[in-house]
Design a protein around this motif. Structure first.
Motif, PDB file in Angstrom:
ATOM      1  N   ARG A  47       0.842  -1.204   0.000  1.00 38.44           N
ATOM      2  CA  ARG A  47       0.000   0.000   0.000  1.00 38.44           C
ATOM      3  C   ARG A  47       0.879   1.257   0.000  1.00 38.44           C
ATOM      4  NH1 ARG A  47      -2.970  -0.697   4.792  1.00 38.44           N
ATOM      5  NH2 ARG A  47      -3.953  -2.430   3.730  1.00 38.44           N
ATOM      6  N   ILE A  48       1.972   1.213   0.747  1.00 40.17           N
ATOM      7  CA  ILE A  48       2.880   2.375   0.806  1.00 40.17           C
ATOM      8  C   ILE A  48       3.540   2.601  -0.564  1.00 40.17           C
ATOM      9  CG2 ILE A  48       5.049   3.182   1.835  1.00 40.17           C
ATOM     10  CD1 ILE A  48       4.059   1.754   4.448  1.00 40.17           C
ATOM     11  N   LEU A  49       3.954   1.515  -1.181  1.00 41.53           N
ATOM     12  CA  LEU A  49       4.603   1.654  -2.495  1.00 41.53           C
ATOM     13  C   LEU A  49       3.607   2.196  -3.523  1.00 41.53           C
ATOM     14  CD1 LEU A  49       6.822  -1.561  -2.786  1.00 41.53           C
ATOM     15  CD2 LEU A  49       7.388   0.659  -1.844  1.00 41.53           C
ATOM     16  N   ARG A  50       2.357   1.719  -3.444  1.00 42.22           N
ATOM     17  CA  ARG A  50       1.374   2.172  -4.433  1.00 42.22           C
ATOM     18  C   ARG A  50       1.011   3.642  -4.195  1.00 42.22           C
ATOM     19  NH1 ARG A  50      -3.040  -0.281  -3.984  1.00 42.22           N
ATOM     20  NH2 ARG A  50      -2.509  -1.609  -2.229  1.00 42.22           N
ATOM     21  N   ARG A  51       0.994   4.039  -2.918  1.00 47.16           N
ATOM     22  CA  ARG A  51       0.766   5.456  -2.616  1.00 47.16           C
ATOM     23  C   ARG A  51       1.912   6.313  -3.197  1.00 47.16           C
ATOM     24  NH1 ARG A  51       0.496   5.462   3.254  1.00 47.16           N
ATOM     25  NH2 ARG A  51      -1.386   4.223   3.238  1.00 47.16           N
ATOM     26  N   ALA A  52       3.121   5.812  -3.056  1.00 52.84           N
ATOM     27  CA  ALA A  52       4.276   6.539  -3.615  1.00 52.84           C
ATOM     28  C   ALA A  52       4.153   6.662  -5.139  1.00 52.84           C
ATOM     29  CB  ALA A  52       5.578   5.834  -3.241  1.00 52.84           C
ATOM     30  N   ALA A  53       3.646   5.602  -5.775  1.00 51.55           N
ATOM     31  CA  ALA A  53       3.454   5.647  -7.234  1.00 51.55           C
ATOM     32  C   ALA A  53       2.470   6.762  -7.594  1.00 51.55           C
ATOM     33  CB  ALA A  53       2.932   4.303  -7.746  1.00 51.55           C
ATOM     34  N   ASP A  54       1.403   6.895  -6.826  1.00 52.26           N
ATOM     35  CA  ASP A  54       0.402   7.943  -7.110  1.00 52.26           C
ATOM     36  C   ASP A  54       1.019   9.332  -6.947  1.00 52.26           C
ATOM     37  OD1 ASP A  54      -1.464   6.005  -7.568  1.00 52.26           O
ATOM     38  OD2 ASP A  54      -2.425   6.157  -5.599  1.00 52.26           O
ATOM     39  N   ILE A  55       1.838   9.500  -5.902  1.00 52.62           N
ATOM     40  CA  ILE A  55       2.467  10.822  -5.691  1.00 52.62           C
ATOM     41  C   ILE A  55       3.407  11.121  -6.869  1.00 52.62           C
ATOM     42  CG2 ILE A  55       3.947  12.207  -4.179  1.00 52.62           C
ATOM     43  CD1 ILE A  55       2.994  10.495  -1.815  1.00 52.62           C
ATOM     44  N   MET A  56       4.164  10.101  -7.291  1.00 49.89           N
ATOM     45  CA  MET A  56       5.095  10.332  -8.411  1.00 49.89           C
ATOM     46  C   MET A  56       4.339  10.769  -9.656  1.00 49.89           C
ATOM     47  SD  MET A  56       8.187   7.628  -8.318  1.00 49.89           S
ATOM     48  CE  MET A  56       9.290   8.676  -9.216  1.00 49.89           C
ATOM     49  N   ARG A  57       3.221  10.108  -9.914  1.00 50.85           N
ATOM     50  CA  ARG A  57       2.450  10.474 -11.128  1.00 50.85           C
ATOM     51  C   ARG A  57       1.904  11.888 -10.999  1.00 50.85           C
ATOM     52  NH1 ARG A  57       0.647   4.991 -11.338  1.00 50.85           N
ATOM     53  NH2 ARG A  57       2.026   3.968 -12.828  1.00 50.85           N
ATOM     54  N   ALA A  58       1.415  12.222  -9.797  1.00 49.77           N
ATOM     55  CA  ALA A  58       0.843  13.566  -9.602  1.00 49.77           C
ATOM     56  C   ALA A  58       1.925  14.639  -9.788  1.00 49.77           C
ATOM     57  CB  ALA A  58       0.216  13.664  -8.213  1.00 49.77           C
ATOM     58  N   ARG A  59       3.185  14.299  -9.485  1.00 42.47           N
ATOM     59  CA  ARG A  59       4.277  15.289  -9.607  1.00 42.47           C
ATOM     60  C   ARG A  59       5.092  15.086 -10.871  1.00 42.47           C
ATOM     61  NH1 ARG A  59       6.046  14.970  -3.453  1.00 42.47           N
ATOM     62  NH2 ARG A  59       3.970  15.492  -2.679  1.00 42.47           N
ATOM     63  N   ASN A  60       4.510  14.409 -11.841  1.00 42.49           N
ATOM     64  CA  ASN A  60       5.282  14.039 -13.023  1.00 42.49           C
ATOM     65  C   ASN A  60       6.003  15.241 -13.656  1.00 42.49           C
ATOM     66  OD1 ASN A  60       6.184  12.139 -15.042  1.00 42.49           O
ATOM     67  ND2 ASN A  60       4.778  13.169 -16.429  1.00 42.49           N
ATOM     68  N   HIS A  61       5.316  16.365 -13.741  1.00 46.02           N
ATOM     69  CA  HIS A  61       5.939  17.515 -14.418  1.00 46.02           C
ATOM     70  C   HIS A  61       7.232  17.937 -13.694  1.00 46.02           C
ATOM     71  CE1 HIS A  61       6.599  21.299 -16.427  1.00 46.02           C
ATOM     72  NE2 HIS A  61       6.638  21.897 -15.243  1.00 46.02           N
ATOM     73  N   ASP A  62       7.121  18.158 -12.380  1.00 44.87           N
ATOM     74  CA  ASP A  62       8.299  18.638 -11.634  1.00 44.87           C
ATOM     75  C   ASP A  62       9.432  17.613 -11.668  1.00 44.87           C
ATOM     76  OD1 ASP A  62       6.867  20.836 -11.056  1.00 44.87           O
ATOM     77  OD2 ASP A  62       6.498  20.364  -8.947  1.00 44.87           O
ATOM     78  N   LEU A  63       9.063  16.344 -11.534  1.00 47.41           N
ATOM     79  CA  LEU A  63      10.091  15.297 -11.538  1.00 47.41           C
ATOM     80  C   LEU A  63      10.752  15.204 -12.919  1.00 47.41           C
ATOM     81  CD1 LEU A  63       8.152  12.581  -9.500  1.00 47.41           C
ATOM     82  CD2 LEU A  63      10.122  13.909  -8.710  1.00 47.41           C
ATOM     83  N   SER A  64       9.962  15.427 -13.957  1.00 50.43           N
ATOM     84  CA  SER A  64      10.510  15.358 -15.324  1.00 50.43           C
ATOM     85  C   SER A  64      11.459  16.529 -15.581  1.00 50.43           C
ATOM     86  CB  SER A  64       9.375  15.375 -16.355  1.00 50.43           C
ATOM     87  OG  SER A  64       8.479  14.321 -16.087  1.00 50.43           O
ATOM     88  N   VAL A  65      11.094  17.698 -15.071  1.00 46.68           N
ATOM     89  CA  VAL A  65      11.987  18.863 -15.216  1.00 46.68           C
ATOM     90  C   VAL A  65      13.310  18.576 -14.500  1.00 46.68           C
ATOM     91  CG1 VAL A  65      12.311  21.277 -14.511  1.00 46.68           C
ATOM     92  CG2 VAL A  65      10.151  20.564 -15.568  1.00 46.68           C
ATOM     93  N   LEU A  66      13.220  17.998 -13.303  1.00 44.90           N
ATOM     94  CA  LEU A  66      14.448  17.689 -12.558  1.00 44.90           C
ATOM     95  C   LEU A  66      15.284  16.644 -13.292  1.00 44.90           C
ATOM     96  CD1 LEU A  66      15.952  18.371  -9.914  1.00 44.90           C
ATOM     97  CD2 LEU A  66      14.913  16.313  -8.921  1.00 44.90           C
ATOM     98  N   GLU A  67      14.621  15.636 -13.855  1.00 38.88           N
ATOM     99  CA  GLU A  67      15.338  14.604 -14.619  1.00 38.88           C
ATOM    100  C   GLU A  67      16.045  15.246 -15.817  1.00 38.88           C
ATOM    101  OE1 GLU A  67      14.997  10.947 -14.102  1.00 38.88           O
ATOM    102  OE2 GLU A  67      16.196  10.428 -15.864  1.00 38.88           O
ATOM    103  N   THR A  68      15.383  16.194 -16.454  1.00 34.49           N
ATOM    104  CA  THR A  68      16.000  16.895 -17.589  1.00 34.49           C
ATOM    105  C   THR A  68      17.206  17.716 -17.119  1.00 34.49           C
ATOM    106  OG1 THR A  68      14.001  16.915 -18.934  1.00 34.49           O
ATOM    107  CG2 THR A  68      15.587  18.665 -19.369  1.00 34.49           C
ATOM    108  N   LEU A  69      17.076  18.372 -15.959  1.00 39.22           N
ATOM    109  CA  LEU A  69      18.217  19.153 -15.435  1.00 39.22           C
ATOM    110  C   LEU A  69      19.381  18.226 -15.079  1.00 39.22           C
ATOM    111  CD1 LEU A  69      16.315  21.666 -13.121  1.00 39.22           C
ATOM    112  CD2 LEU A  69      17.584  22.236 -15.204  1.00 39.22           C
ATOM    113  N   ASP A  70      19.057  17.081 -14.490  1.00 36.89           N
ATOM    114  CA  ASP A  70      20.090  16.140 -14.041  1.00 36.89           C
ATOM    115  C   ASP A  70      20.823  15.512 -15.231  1.00 36.89           C
ATOM    116  OD1 ASP A  70      21.223  15.260 -11.673  1.00 36.89           O
ATOM    117  OD2 ASP A  70      19.709  13.751 -11.213  1.00 36.89           O
ATOM    118  N   THR A  71      20.069  15.153 -16.282  1.00 38.83           N
ATOM    119  CA  THR A  71      20.649  14.347 -17.372  1.00 38.83           C
ATOM    120  C   THR A  71      20.785  15.092 -18.696  1.00 38.83           C
ATOM    121  OG1 THR A  71      18.471  13.629 -18.131  1.00 38.83           O
ATOM    122  CG2 THR A  71      19.558  12.242 -16.468  1.00 38.83           C
ATOM    123  N   GLY A  72      20.002  16.154 -18.900  1.00 36.93           N
ATOM    124  CA  GLY A  72      19.968  16.828 -20.196  1.00 36.93           C
ATOM    125  C   GLY A  72      18.989  16.203 -21.176  1.00 36.93           C
ATOM    126  N   LYS A  73      18.374  15.063 -20.832  1.00 41.11           N
ATOM    127  CA  LYS A  73      17.429  14.421 -21.761  1.00 41.11           C
ATOM    128  C   LYS A  73      16.244  15.364 -21.980  1.00 41.11           C
ATOM    129  CE  LYS A  73      16.967  10.768 -19.223  1.00 41.11           C
ATOM    130  NZ  LYS A  73      16.431   9.496 -18.732  1.00 41.11           N
TER     131      LYS A  73
END
Ligand code: NAD
Length: 484
Positions: free
Chosen positions: A70-96
Motif C-alpha cells: 500500500r505504501i509503495l502504491r501510494r508513492a506511485a500515485d504521488i510520483m504520477r501527480a508530480r510528473n511535471h516537476d520530476l521530469s523537469v528535474l530529470e532533464t536538469l540532471d541528465t539533459g534528456k
C-alpha cells in the motif's frame, strides 16, 4: 537555473548534510552551468545510512506484504501527480529532453512502485507434500540490507527499479546514485517517506566509486544491485563475492539489430532511430550494430538520412525538442574520440558526429556505413549517438556475426517472415530480444543481460527471486528413527 537539493543525503527519513565530504558539482548538460553542489558521503555518513537501514529492516519485513504494498502504491500515485516537476528535474540532471522525461522516467518509476506494490501481498512460500504424511514448507524471506548503485542515464528509473522490488520483499535499501546525476534519487526517497515508508528503509547517499566500494564491502550488506559498465561490474561482483552477497548486475552492451530485405522499411528505420538516438544514444540496450541485408541497404540509408533531418536539437525544456545533449563533457569526449577512430579505421561517416558550437555537451546524431566487425566502433560500447551500419547476405551469417561479441544485453530483428523472426530471436545470445520493435521495457517483462552484460533480472516477478531467499522447513508427523 538552480536545482540545489535540501541536502546531499537522505538518511533515516530526513535530509542530512556533511560538508566534510568532497564537493560534487552538478552540471546542466544543455548549458554546462553548475546547478547544484552536493557532497560525497564521508565514512560517518556511510555508517549512518547502513546502520539506519539495518535497524529498520526487521520491523518492515514483519509487516504484512499488503501493508508494504500500500505504501509503495501510494508513492506511485504521488510520483504520477508530480510528473511535471520530476521530469523537469530529470532533464536538469541528465539533459534528456522533456519530451522524453515527461513520458518515460517518473512514469516508469511509478510503474515499478505500483507493480511491486501490487505483488507484495502475494509473496509466499510453498507447501510440499512428502512420503509417510510428512511435509515441508518454504518461507520467502527478505535478504536484509540491499545496496543499489546507479548509472547516470535514467536516475529516477534506476532508483525505483531497484528500490521497489527490494522494499516489496521486506528489505531496506541504501542507494548511491551516479556522481553525474545525484539529484533525482533524493526525490524518490522523499516521496517514499511521504507515502508512509518508515524511516531508514530507503536511504540515498552521494559519492563516486570511492563511496560505492565501502558500501559493497560492508558486512551489514546482504545484496548489491549495480547498473553500470562492465569494468565496474567486474570490480563490484568480485567485492560482493568476498562476502558471498547476492548480486544483480545490469551492465553495458553492444547489441545487434538485424534488418532483413523483407522488413517494413519505415518501421525498421524507426527501430534503428529508437535503438540508437533515444536519450542521445545513452541507453544500455541500444542496437548500435545495425546489420542491414544488402538488398535493402541503399533504401535504408537514404530513408534514415531523410528521417534524421527531423531531429530537433535545442532547448531540452522545449517540448518540441527530441534530441538533447550528452550527459557530460567527459562522455562527449568519449563519443568524439570514437567518431575520429571510426573515420581512421575506414568507416564512412554518412552524417552527423559534429560538436555544436555552443555551451553544453552537444553533438549531432552520427551514422557510419561500411562498418566491419573488427572496427572499434563495432566492438566497443560507445554510449552515445553513433550508429554503425554493417552489410550482410544470409541469415546464418548475420546471426553468427551478431553473436560474436562478449556482450549479451539485447538484440533485435526486423522482418516480415514470421518463422525467421522467431528463429533469429531463439538464436540470439542476449537477455532481451525484440521482433519488429526496439527498446521496450515495460515493468511486467524481465529485463537484463547475458554474457558480460550482467546477471539477474530487473522488472517482472523474476526480480522477486533476486530480492528474497527461500528457507525450507521439514516437518515429520510421526516418530523419528536413527541407526543407534
Ligand atoms: P560506471 O560503471 O562508470 O558507474 C556506475 C556506478 O558505479 C556509478 O554510480 C559509480 O559511482 C559506481 N562505481 C564506480 N566504481 C565503483 C566501485 N569500485 N564500487 C562501487 N561502485 C562503483 O557507469 P556509468 O558511466 O555511470 O554508466 C554507463 C554504463 O552503465 C554503460 O556501460 C551502460 O551500458 C551501463 N548501463 C546499463 C544498464 C542496464 O540496465 N544494463 C542501464 C543503464 C546503463
Amino acid at each position: 537555473m538552480k536545482a540545489q537539493p535540501t541536502a546531499s543525503h537522505f538518511i533515516n527519513g530526513r535530509y542530512v548534510e556533511d560538508k566534510a565530504g568532497a564537493e560534487m558539482p552538478v552540471y546542466y548538460p544543455a548549458t554546462g552551468e553548475v546547478i547544484a553542489v552536493v557532497h560525497e558521503a564521508t565514512p560517518a555518513i556511510i555508517d549512518q545510512a547502513l546502520s539506519s537501514a539495518k535497524a529498520a529492516q526487521a520491523q518492515w519485513a514483519a509487516m504484512s506484504g499488503t501493508e508494504r504494498g500500500r505504501i509503495l502504491r501510494r508513492a506511485a500515485d504521488i510520483m504520477r501527480a508530480r510528473n511535471h516537476d520530476l521530469s523537469v528535474l530529470e532533464t536538469l540532471d541528465t539533459g534528456k529532453p522533456y519530451q522524453e522525461t515527461s513520458v518515460v522516467d517518473a512514469t516508469s518509476g511509478a510503474d515499478a512502485l505500483e507493480y511491486f506494490g501490487g505483488l507484495a501481498g502475494s509473496l509466499t512460500g510453498q507447501h510440499i507434500r512428502l512420503p509417510d504424511g510428512n511435509w515441508a514448507y518454504t518461507i520467502r524471506e527478505a535478504l536484509g540490507v540491499c545496496v543499489g548503485i546507479g548509472a547516470w542515464n535514467y536516475p529516477t528509473q534506476i532508483a525505483c527499479w531497484k528500490g521497489a522490488p527490494a522494499l516489496a520483499c521486506g528489505n531496506a535499501m541504501v542507494f548511491k546514485p551516479s556522481e553525474t546525476t545525484p539529484l533525482c534519487a533524493l526525490k524518490v526517497a522523499e516521496i517514499l517517506h511521504e507515502a508512509g515508508l518508515p524511516a531508514g528503509l530507503y536511504n540515498v547517499i552521494q559519492g563516486r566509486g570511492g563511496v560505492g566500494a565501502p558500501l559493497v564491502a560492508d558486512a551489514r550488506v546482504n545484496k548489491v544491485s549495480l547498473t553500470g559498465s562492465v569494468p565496474t561490474g567486474r570490480k563490484v561482483y568480485a567485492a560482493a563475492a568476498d562476502g558471498m552477497k547476492h548480486v544483480t548486475m545490469e551492465l553495458g552492451g553492444k547489441s545487434p539489430l538485424i534488418i532483413f530485405d523483407d522488413a517494413d522499411l519505415e518501421s525498421a528505420v524507426s527501430g534503428a532511430i529508437l535503438g540508437n538516438f533515444y536519450s542521445s544514444g545513452q541507453v544500455c540496450s541500444n542496437g548500435t550494430r545495425v546489420f542491414v541485408q544488402k538488398g535493402i541497404k541503399q533504401a535504408f540509408l537514404a530513408r534514415l538520412s531523410e528521417r534524421l533531418q527531423n531531429a530537433l536539437i535545442g532547448d531540452p525544456m522545449d517540448p518540441a525538442t527530441n534530441f538533447g545533449p550528452m550527459v557530460s563533457e567527459g562522455q562527449l569526449q568519449i563519443v568524439l574520440n570514437y567518431i575520429a577512430k571510426g573515420q581512421d579505421e575506414g568507416a564512412r561517416l554518412v552524417c552527423g558526429g559534429q560538436r555544436l558550437d555552443k555551451p553544453g555537451y552537444w553533438i549531432t546524431p552520427a551514422v557510419f556505413a561500411d562498418v566491419t566487425d573488427s572496427m572499434a566502433i563495432a566492438r566497443e560500447e560507445i554510449f552515445g549517438p553513433v550508429m554503425s551500419v554493417l552489410d550482410f547476405d544470409t541469415e546464418a551469417e548475420a546471426l553468427a556475426r551478431a553473436n560474436d561479441t562478449e556482450f549479451g544485453l539485447a538484440a533485435g530483428v526486423f522482418t516480415n517472415d514470421l518463422q525467421r523472426a522467431h528463429r533469429v530471436a531463439e538464436g540470439f545470445e542476449a537477455g532481451t530480444c525484440y521482433i519488429n520493435t526496439y527498446n521496450d521495457a515495460p515493468v511486467e517483462v524481465p529485463f537484463g543481460g547475458s554474457k558480460m552484460s550482467g546477471v539477474g533480472r530487473e522488472n517482472s516477478a523474476a526480480a522477486i527471486e533476486h530480492y528474497s531467499q527461500l528457507k525450507s522447513v521439514f516437518v515429520r508427523m510421526g516418530a523419528l528413527e536413527a541407526p543407534f
